[in-house]
Design an enzyme around this catalytic site. Structure first.
Site, mmCIF file in Angstrom:
data_model
loop_
_atom_site.group_PDB
_atom_site.id
_atom_site.type_symbol
_atom_site.label_atom_id
_atom_site.label_comp_id
_atom_site.label_asym_id
_atom_site.label_seq_id
_atom_site.Cartn_x
_atom_site.Cartn_y
_atom_site.Cartn_z
ATOM 1 N N LYS A 261 2.389 7.994 4.789
ATOM 2 C CA LYS A 261 1.205 8.588 4.153
ATOM 3 C C LYS A 261 0.569 9.535 5.174
ATOM 4 O O LYS A 261 0.163 10.667 4.869
ATOM 5 C CB LYS A 261 0.176 7.506 3.771
ATOM 6 C CG LYS A 261 0.731 6.295 2.977
ATOM 7 C CD LYS A 261 -0.403 5.317 2.615
ATOM 8 C CE LYS A 261 -0.007 3.856 2.435
ATOM 9 N NZ LYS A 261 0.968 3.516 1.451
ATOM 10 N N HIS B 223 12.294 -2.004 2.165
ATOM 11 C CA HIS B 223 11.266 -1.200 2.828
ATOM 12 C C HIS B 223 11.529 -1.179 4.338
ATOM 13 O O HIS B 223 11.313 -2.181 5.022
ATOM 14 C CB HIS B 223 9.927 -1.883 2.513
ATOM 15 C CG HIS B 223 8.719 -1.156 2.998
ATOM 16 N ND1 HIS B 223 8.284 0.019 2.434
ATOM 17 C CD2 HIS B 223 7.828 -1.456 3.985
ATOM 18 C CE1 HIS B 223 7.174 0.398 3.042
ATOM 19 N NE2 HIS B 223 6.880 -0.470 3.990
ATOM 20 N N TRP C 286 7.194 -2.096 -4.456
ATOM 21 C CA TRP C 286 5.756 -1.981 -4.167
ATOM 22 C C TRP C 286 5.365 -0.514 -3.949
ATOM 23 O O TRP C 286 4.271 -0.083 -4.300
ATOM 24 C CB TRP C 286 5.464 -2.834 -2.923
ATOM 25 C CG TRP C 286 4.059 -2.919 -2.446
ATOM 26 C CD1 TRP C 286 3.584 -2.535 -1.225
ATOM 27 C CD2 TRP C 286 2.922 -3.480 -3.142
ATOM 28 N NE1 TRP C 286 2.237 -2.809 -1.118
ATOM 29 C CE2 TRP C 286 1.811 -3.388 -2.280
ATOM 30 C CE3 TRP C 286 2.739 -4.033 -4.409
ATOM 31 C CZ2 TRP C 286 0.528 -3.828 -2.630
ATOM 32 C CZ3 TRP C 286 1.463 -4.475 -4.761
ATOM 33 C CH2 TRP C 286 0.380 -4.361 -3.884
ATOM 34 N N SER D 46 6.021 4.321 5.674
ATOM 35 C CA SER D 46 5.019 3.488 5.024
ATOM 36 C C SER D 46 3.605 4.037 5.248
ATOM 37 O O SER D 46 3.371 5.207 4.957
ATOM 38 C CB SER D 46 5.180 2.059 5.541
ATOM 39 O OG SER D 46 4.738 1.161 4.578
HETATM 40 C C1 GCU Z 1 1.328 -2.529 2.797
HETATM 41 C C2 GCU Z 1 0.556 -1.516 1.987
HETATM 42 C C3 GCU Z 1 1.326 -0.221 1.804
HETATM 43 C C4 GCU Z 1 1.817 0.296 3.131
HETATM 44 C C5 GCU Z 1 2.576 -0.799 3.846
HETATM 45 C C6 GCU Z 1 3.006 -0.436 5.263
HETATM 46 O O1 GCU Z 1 2.427 -2.978 2.049
HETATM 47 O O2 GCU Z 1 0.217 -2.113 0.770
HETATM 48 O O3 GCU Z 1 0.513 0.754 1.194
HETATM 49 O O4 GCU Z 1 2.606 1.445 2.948
HETATM 50 O O5 GCU Z 1 1.780 -1.930 3.979
HETATM 51 O O6 GCU Z 1 2.426 0.414 5.880
HETATM 52 O O7 GCU Z 1 3.925 -1.107 5.751
#
Ligand code: GCU
Length: 435
Positions: A278, A415, A365, A274
């Protein structure tokens, strides 16, 4: 108006068509999230193999000397911000060492990494598990964790983090601090026994050791600590955001692993889930010492194409997480088509090193298809550098990993990081590290 090569992406044909661009084709991604494939507007991706001055990149040397540095700079300037180099005098103190961890199967080490070399300065703690009985140096997985090193295993010997924690993550977090009840709360995402049994080391650091994850977090994080007094290195348009700070920390963890005799630092896979996925991608793009890069459900701002209007958008990121990216990134909330890069080029920056992108079916998402397409459109760079990429042009069925230099799967479920994901990462690492 400029003539550009562009992919017609939503029919999923990788055929190259000529489109006229130069206008903002679509601007308002900011409304409610789109989850309807038929409503994804057409978009034009920048071509990783065409330089900013229009010169096509036809050789590995041109990629190396011209286009790659140019793209890296664009990501620094417009997306993640510019991080400082390794500070002089980095210091490592092993403060705990047990050769009999995990019932004798592993050696556990805990290391204080003094990020400015001063023992009263900023520090991050690295937790390391090494397989016992290995012949020679072992390859390793390295990733940041969300809830503190003590959350990775229910092991009372792991130092309980005293840092700021996101309270919403668990009721065990009281007034933004971990309690004893937090031990092992993230263990399902870190199958340490399996990793070690497969002959790998695991190294992890709490991301909050680098910067607490909220808009004011920089004040007590590494960004402020490394800013010379009176300079604006936190809020400048190209100044590093929190993702860059976390990625910088991964490089410092690798600095330590280079000194660790039991680990082969030339075989370190960096991974993250997540927001930390990134971070892993950006760390791997910047720091070529990472031999494999793994993105688990990294979504928008990670593996997913920014220009594809599906799930989270650039505007959402900037609104909810203003501290993650650089100042300039805010300019693209309402005009993502003007971004000089897109995320397939982030993946391309990792080439020719192996990269793995993983999606989850219910994680809409994060836009699984956008993650797949970014991997697909990084492929021309892999091919130029002599490495096979995904090997498919269509999204594979559920739970069917594909690819060689670029690995990809979409698994069923939500997720998360699951044993299924880890099984693929271990196989991928075996394939590339044990060739
Ligand atoms: C939120 C956010 C995402 C991210 C996620 C996470 O949902 O919008 O961009 O990847 O958190 O880090 O769990």
């Amino acid at each position: 108006m400029t003539l550009r090569r562009a992919w017609s992406v939503d029919g999923l044909s990788a055929a190259i068509v000529v489109l006229v661009s130069g206008s903002a084709m679509f601007s308002a991604q900011s409304a409610s999230p789109n989850y309807d494939e038929t409503k994804v507007p057409p978009y034009t991706l920048p071509d990783p193999l065409v330089c900013g001055d229009g010169t096509p990149v036809t050789t590995a040397r041109m990629w190396e000397q011209k286009r790659r540095p140019e793209l890296l700079r664009l990501f620094e300037e417009h997306v993640y911000g510019r991080a400082p180099a390794r500070p002089g005098g980095l210091r490592f103190d092993v403060f705990e060492h047990d050769r009999n961890a995990l019932g004798g199967r592993a050696t556990r080490k805990q290391v204080a990494i003094w990020l400015t070399g001063q023992r009263d300065g900023p520090r991050m703690d690295l937790l390391l598990y090494l397989p016992n009985g290995a012949r020679g140096r072992v390859p390793a997985f390295l990733g940041l964790n969300f809830n503190g090193n003590h959350a990775v295993q229910p092991d009372p010997a792991i130092r309980l983090s005293e840092r700021w924690m996101v309270a919403e993550r668990s009721p065990c977090i009281v007034s933004n601090r971990a309690t004893e009840a937090c031990r092992g709360i993230e263990a399902e995402r870190w199958p340490v026994a399996t990793i070690v049994a497969r002959g790998y080391a695991l190294a992890t650091v709490y991301y909050g050791d680098l910067e607490p994850d909220h808009p004011e977090g920089w004040k007590s994080g590494i960004r402020a600590a490394l800013s010379p007094a009176g300079t604006n290195t936190v809020f400048g348009p190209e100044a590093w955001g929190a993702i860059s700070a976390w990625a910088w920390g991964l490089s410092r963890a690798l600095d330590y692993l280079e000194t660790e005799r039991a680990v082969d630092a030339k075989r370190v896979a960096v991974l993250g889930h997540s927001r930390l996925g990134k971070t892993a991608l950006w760390a791997g793009a910047r720091d070529r010492r990472f031999a494999i890069v793994i993105s688990n459900n990294s979504g928008e701002g990670g593996a997913a194409l920014a220009r594809r209007w599906f799930g989270e958008t650039t505007a959402d990121l900037n609104r909810r997480f203003p501290h993650w990216f650089c100042g300039n990134f805010k300019r693209y909330s309402d005009n993502v088509a003007a971004l000089p890069v897109d995320q397939h080029e982030l993946i391309a920056l990792i080439a020719p090193r192996p990269v793995y992108v993983a999606s989850a079916e219910e994680d809409r998402w994060a836009d699984p298809r956008g993650e797949f397409l970014a991997a697909l459109h990084a492929e021309p760079v892999y091919r130029l550098l002599g490495r096979a990429g995904l090997g498919v042009t269509e999204m594979p069925p559920l739970n069917t990993p594909v690819g060689d230099g670029i690995g990809y799967h979409i698994r069923s479920g939500k997720h998360d990081v699951t044993d299924y994901d880890w099984a693929q990462y271990l196989n991928f690492a075996d394939r590339h590290f044990r060739r």
